[in-house]
Motif scaffolding. Structure first.
Motif, mmCIF file in Angstrom:
data_model
loop_
_atom_site.group_PDB
_atom_site.id
_atom_site.type_symbol
_atom_site.label_atom_id
_atom_site.label_comp_id
_atom_site.label_asym_id
_atom_site.label_seq_id
_atom_site.Cartn_x
_atom_site.Cartn_y
_atom_site.Cartn_z
ATOM 1 N N ALA A 8 0.832 -1.201 0.000
ATOM 2 C CA ALA A 8 0.000 0.000 0.000
ATOM 3 C C ALA A 8 0.866 1.251 0.000
ATOM 4 O O ALA A 8 0.600 2.211 -0.743
ATOM 5 N N ALA A 9 1.911 1.260 0.821
ATOM 6 C CA ALA A 9 2.811 2.414 0.885
ATOM 7 C C ALA A 9 3.568 2.586 -0.426
ATOM 8 O O ALA A 9 3.769 3.714 -0.900
ATOM 9 N N ALA A 10 3.990 1.475 -1.037
ATOM 10 C CA ALA A 10 4.733 1.549 -2.299
ATOM 11 C C ALA A 10 3.890 2.207 -3.388
ATOM 12 O O ALA A 10 4.353 3.120 -4.086
ATOM 13 N N LEU A 11 2.651 1.776 -3.528
ATOM 14 C CA LEU A 11 1.782 2.342 -4.560
ATOM 15 C C LEU A 11 1.392 3.780 -4.231
ATOM 16 O O LEU A 11 1.231 4.606 -5.132
ATOM 17 N N PHE A 12 1.264 4.088 -2.951
ATOM 18 C CA PHE A 12 0.954 5.456 -2.542
ATOM 19 C C PHE A 12 2.092 6.401 -2.948
ATOM 20 O O PHE A 12 1.849 7.455 -3.551
ATOM 21 N N PHE A 13 3.328 6.030 -2.622
ATOM 22 C CA PHE A 13 4.458 6.902 -2.966
ATOM 23 C C PHE A 13 4.631 7.002 -4.478
ATOM 24 O O PHE A 13 5.008 8.068 -4.993
ATOM 25 N N TRP A 14 4.371 5.911 -5.192
ATOM 26 C CA TRP A 14 4.422 5.991 -6.655
ATOM 27 C C TRP A 14 3.385 6.985 -7.170
ATOM 28 O O TRP A 14 3.696 7.813 -8.047
ATOM 29 N N GLY A 69 -4.122 -0.872 -3.410
ATOM 30 C CA GLY A 69 -4.277 0.209 -4.381
ATOM 31 C C GLY A 69 -5.144 1.364 -3.904
ATOM 32 O O GLY A 69 -5.200 2.404 -4.580
ATOM 33 N N ILE A 70 -5.795 1.218 -2.748
ATOM 34 C CA ILE A 70 -6.735 2.259 -2.307
ATOM 35 C C ILE A 70 -6.048 3.596 -2.027
ATOM 36 O O ILE A 70 -6.492 4.644 -2.527
ATOM 37 N N PRO A 71 -4.955 3.653 -1.237
ATOM 38 C CA PRO A 71 -4.316 4.961 -1.006
ATOM 39 C C PRO A 71 -3.863 5.632 -2.303
ATOM 40 O O PRO A 71 -4.046 6.845 -2.473
ATOM 41 N N ALA A 72 -3.287 4.854 -3.212
ATOM 42 C CA ALA A 72 -2.862 5.419 -4.497
ATOM 43 C C ALA A 72 -4.071 5.913 -5.277
ATOM 44 O O ALA A 72 -4.015 6.966 -5.937
ATOM 45 N N GLY A 73 -5.163 5.180 -5.191
ATOM 46 C CA GLY A 73 -6.387 5.592 -5.878
ATOM 47 C C GLY A 73 -6.924 6.915 -5.351
ATOM 48 O O GLY A 73 -7.388 7.768 -6.121
ATOM 49 N N VAL A 74 -6.852 7.098 -4.043
ATOM 50 C CA VAL A 74 -7.301 8.364 -3.443
ATOM 51 C C VAL A 74 -6.463 9.527 -3.963
ATOM 52 O O VAL A 74 -6.986 10.596 -4.312
ATOM 53 N N VAL A 75 -5.141 9.321 -4.031
ATOM 54 C CA VAL A 75 -4.254 10.374 -4.543
ATOM 55 C C VAL A 75 -4.588 10.671 -6.008
ATOM 56 O O VAL A 75 -4.683 11.844 -6.410
ATOM 57 N N ALA A 76 -4.784 9.631 -6.809
ATOM 58 C CA ALA A 76 -5.092 9.820 -8.228
ATOM 59 C C ALA A 76 -6.409 10.573 -8.414
ATOM 60 O O ALA A 76 -6.511 11.471 -9.259
ATOM 61 N N VAL A 77 -7.409 10.229 -7.620
ATOM 62 C CA VAL A 77 -8.704 10.918 -7.711
ATOM 63 C C VAL A 77 -8.554 12.395 -7.345
ATOM 64 O O VAL A 77 -9.166 13.266 -7.959
ATOM 65 N N SER A 78 -7.710 12.689 -6.363
ATOM 66 C CA SER A 78 -7.505 14.089 -5.983
ATOM 67 C C SER A 78 -6.916 14.888 -7.143
ATOM 68 O O SER A 78 -7.293 16.047 -7.363
#
Length: 438
Positions: free
Chosen positions: A206-212, A257-266
């Motif tokens: 989760a952290a890896a995809l978030f930072f990406w 993928g949820i944290p990365a998805g939140v960033v992408a939606v923002s």
């Protein structure tokens, strides 16, 4: 004595010799590991202090002091505008590259650095301490490059060397000392990519995809490297859960993928509210690209930009190197870490280390795709020394280098000449360009 008898006498000695060599290799690796564990913290501290010393010396040479004011502070202006309840900047800043849309002025770059600066605007407004921040970003990269190298099996000594080579012996030097909008984005992208890779090799999906996802908000073309990150994560899951089918592994960990998805939606929401398009962050509305016949990206740019990507050095009549602030230099020359990575991949192939080679080939293919997009762009970095757009691929080669060196640690010493070359070239070029000597 017959040949068979001779073989019977000779073979046991051969087997004993091979077994002794295996025991020696195991004992050597064991001693290295024990020694490495004892020196882990010490070499880590030396690594960070080395980068700090480098930053300090470069600030003295270039005038980029720790407490200086950042004139090209588009991200801080955007973050401060958000604090005041506006999406646009409220006015024109002629010295900045701003998007003009419906008569309003906007930041024309991907927005994530403004996310980072937003809380700071409550204390400093738009005059955020950007030089201090970029030092923190640099030192964070140093810490996690070192930790990643050790995690991938390098001794602390070699982990220190790899960190120094990647950060101080490549064209990353030019952008790491200056928080101007263009260079802040690249420096932060570099560090976020390092954090994403570190989390991937330590099984923090989760952290890896978030930072990406955060890195994509600095340099949009980082989206290209998602397959590499997913592959590393999948290999980690596969090793941990070997009996599960591939789709079962994915279903079990889809929440990563949820944290990365939140960033992408923002990003998408912000883009839509500003420009009416979820994929438009503003660069297409720069006057420079609005006036261009072929726009921001086009195949017509490829031919000339390929020459720029691989441009060889030029020399004066007396043999001195020509340093140019607008003429790019071959990216393999200014970032010899990439040449060392290729050398290691060739060596690993010869030694049949096919797992590491396959990982490296994936990175090379994705980097080639990235560079293809780069050469389709109208500009190749503008004012700078070296070939700064290619800095974005550097962190992705790092785990490949570490993986190979963990298997063949004796090869580490061969990078020292290339490292010295990279440090000297980039320090001199950077100092000359920032001081207006070219």
């Amino acid at each position: 004595m017959s040949g068979r008898a001779l073989m019977n006498l000779w073979a046991p000695g051969l087997y004993k010799s091979a077994a002794a060599q295996r025991r020696f290799g195991m004992d050597e690796r064991k001693r290295m590991k024990e020694s490495g564990n004892r020196g882990y913290l010490g070499f880590g501290v030396v690594t960070v202090l080395t980068v700090m010393a480098f930053l300090w010396m470069m600030s003295l040479f270039t005038g980029k002091g720790l407490f200086d004011t950042n004139v090209y502070n588009t991200y801080a202006l955007q973050a401060d505008a958000w604090r005041q309840g506006r999406l646009d900047l409220g006015q024109d800043y002629p010295w900045l590259e701003l998007a003009i849309y419906n008569g309003k002025y906007y930041c024309s770059f991907p927005p994530f650095p403004s996310y980072l600066l937003f809380p700071l605007t409550f204390l400093w407004g738009s005059a955020t301490p950007d030089f201090i921040l970029i030092w923190i970003i640099d030192l964070t990269a140093a810490v996690y490059l070192y930790k990643m190298a050790v995690k991938l099996g390098l001794s602390p000594e070699n982990a220190m060397l790899e960190t120094i080579f990647l950060m101080l012996g490549t064209n990353f030097v030019f952008v790491m000392i200056d928080p101007s909008v263009w260079f802040m984005a690249q420096t932060l992208c570099f560090t976020l990519s390092v954090l994403a890779l570190y989390c991937a090799v330590t099984k923090k999906g989760a952290a890896a995809l978030f930072f990406w996802a955060c890195s994509v908000g600095c340099r949009a073309m980082q989206v290209v490297f998602l397959p590499a990150l997913l592959f590393i994560l999948y290999e980690q899951i596969k090793a941990k859960e070997p009996k599960m089918l591939w789709y079962q592994r994915i279903l079990k960990h889809y929440t990563w993928g949820i944290p990365a998805g939140v960033v992408a939606v923002s990003y998408m929401v912000l883009n839509y509210l500003r420009f009416g398009n979820i994929f438009e962050f503003g660069h297409n509305y720069l006057p420079e690209f609005l006036r261009a016949q072929d726009g921001q990206f086009h195949v017509n740019y490829v031919g000339e930009n390929l020459k720029t990507l691989f441009r060889l050095p030029e020399f004066m009549e007396d043999g001195r190197l020509v340093i140019n602030s607008m003429g790019n230099l071959n990216f393999l020359i200014v970032s010899p870490f990439l040449l060392f990575a290729v050398f290691l991949l060739i060596y690993a192939f010869v030694k049949r280390a096919y797992k590491e080679v396959l990982t490296g080939v994936r990175i090379i293919l994705l980097s080639a795709l990235y560079l293809l997009i780069v050469v389709m762009h109208k500009t190749m970095g503008g004012w700078h020394f070296g070939n700064r757009y290619t800095n974005d691929i550097l962190p992705w080669f790092y785990p490949v280098v570490c993986m190979i060196l963990s298997r063949f640690p004796s090869l580490a010493k061969y990078q020292i000449p290339a490292c010295i070359w990279g440090i000297c070239l980039n320090v001199v070029g950077t100092v000359c360009v920032y001081n207006g000597l070219v």
